[in-house]
Design an enzyme around this catalytic site. Structure first.
Site, short mmCIF file in Angstrom:
data_model
loop_
_atom_site.label_atom_id
_atom_site.label_comp_id
_atom_site.label_asym_id
_atom_site.label_seq_id
_atom_site.Cartn_x
_atom_site.Cartn_y
_atom_site.Cartn_z
N HIS A 234 93.45 59.34 114.56
CA HIS A 234 93.80 60.71 114.17
C HIS A 234 94.23 60.76 112.71
O HIS A 234 95.02 59.94 112.27
CB HIS A 234 94.95 61.16 115.09
CG HIS A 234 95.37 62.57 114.94
ND1 HIS A 234 96.70 62.94 114.83
CD2 HIS A 234 94.66 63.72 114.90
CE1 HIS A 234 96.77 64.26 114.77
NE2 HIS A 234 95.56 64.77 114.79
N HIS B 249 95.66 68.33 105.94
CA HIS B 249 95.95 69.07 107.18
C HIS B 249 96.62 70.41 106.93
O HIS B 249 96.21 71.43 107.46
CB HIS B 249 96.84 68.21 108.08
CG HIS B 249 97.20 68.86 109.38
ND1 HIS B 249 98.26 69.75 109.50
CD2 HIS B 249 96.64 68.78 110.60
CE1 HIS B 249 98.32 70.17 110.75
NE2 HIS B 249 97.36 69.60 111.44
O1 G3P Z 1 91.11 67.31 115.98
C1 G3P Z 1 92.16 67.02 116.84
C2 G3P Z 1 93.50 67.30 116.20
O2 G3P Z 1 93.51 66.77 114.92
C3 G3P Z 1 93.83 68.76 116.16
O3 G3P Z 1 95.14 69.01 115.73
O4 G3P Z 1 96.75 69.79 114.07
O5 G3P Z 1 96.29 67.36 114.28
O6 G3P Z 1 94.59 68.88 113.29
P1 G3P Z 1 95.71 68.76 114.28
MG MG Z 2 92.96 67.47 112.99
#
Ligand code: G3P
Ligand code: MG
Length: 241
Positions: free
Chosen positions: A12, A54
């Site tokens: 992630h 992000h």
């Molecule tokens: O793509 C999965 C996840 O990354 C979505 O949430 O807020 O971490 O971008 P976020």
């Molecule tokens: Mg994400």
């Protein structure tokens, strides 16, 4: 052409918690661990250049301030995005999407590129990001995803050949209609709010379901037992098998 196939583990925000999020350093750490695929978030600078970040604002993950959408690429590219995480990463620069895709290609990493538009910039972000992703698809494969239907629709129009996943927090009851209307082949959902009946229906229909963000091996195993295809994790070191 992308040859995306879901691995069980997707790191992630590049390297998860092992590096500052959404950085080239994170990609290198993921690859060194043996991770096969990474997820990262992409947003446009004030002058329309896709960057890997992000938040809509710069304060949390950089030494800058203000909105990404108000900041030109030359200024974004000069920001330090490593020191906030640990002094060992000081000097790490905010990566462009082009740099991240090139590094993923050379490291053999497949990519889930999350289109993360600033509010009000959904369609232009979808089309700009899709154009670059189509031109620079890493050889290990790429899938686009987004919470924004407008961004996904624009991406589909610009690069229909790229696979797309709809991102949601909770699986909506009308998920088949939503996937069909956007030409999405997969669903990415929040593990914490997963409705097991709806998840089972998605899986039974042969639609890949991937869940974020899963950092405990036991939780990952329970999701795999349900038939979930993949999990996004900040702790790829704990979940690699
Ligand atoms: O793509 C999965 C996840 O990354 C979505 O949430 O807020 O971490 O971008 P976020
Ligand atoms: Mg994400």
């Amino acid at each position: 052409m992308s040859t995306w196939r879901y691995p069980r583990l997707i790191a992630h925000r590049c390297g998860g918690a092992l590096a500052p999020e959404n950085t080239l350093a994170g990609l290198r750490i993921a690859a060194r661990l043996g991770v096969k695929a990474v997820e990262f978030d992409v947003m446009l600078s004030g002058d329309g250049v896709p960057f890997v970040i992000h938040d809509e604002t710069l304060e949390r993950t950089s030494n800058g301030s203000g909105r990404v959408a108000d900041t030109p690429a030359a200024d974004l590219g000069a920001l330090d995005v490593g020191a906030w995480h640990h002094a060992a990463f000081a000097g790490e620069r905010l990566p462009t999407l082009a740099a991240a895709l090139a590094l993923c290609d050379s490291l053999g990493l497949a990519v889930n590129l999350e289109i993360k538009p600033s509010a009000g910039h959904e369609a232009v972000t979808g089309s700009t990001v899709a154009a670059l992703a189509a031109a620079c698809t890493p050889h290990a494969g790429l899938i686009l995803s987004s919470f924004s239907p407008a961004a996904l629709a624009a991406a589909a129009e610009l690069a229909p050949e790229l696979p797309r996943a709809l991102l949601v927090e909770e699986i909506p009851t009308d998920w088949p209609r939503r996937l069909a209307s956007l030409g999405c082949s997969a669903l990415h959902a929040w593990a914490q709010k997963l409705n097991r009946d709806l998840a089972s229906a998605v899986i039974a229909a042969g639609v890949p379901l991937a869940c974020y963000t899963v950092n405990q091996p036991a939780e990952a195993e329970a999701l795999f037992a349900l038939g979930v295809s993949a999990v996004f994790s900040d702790r790829p070191d704990l979940l690699l098998t």
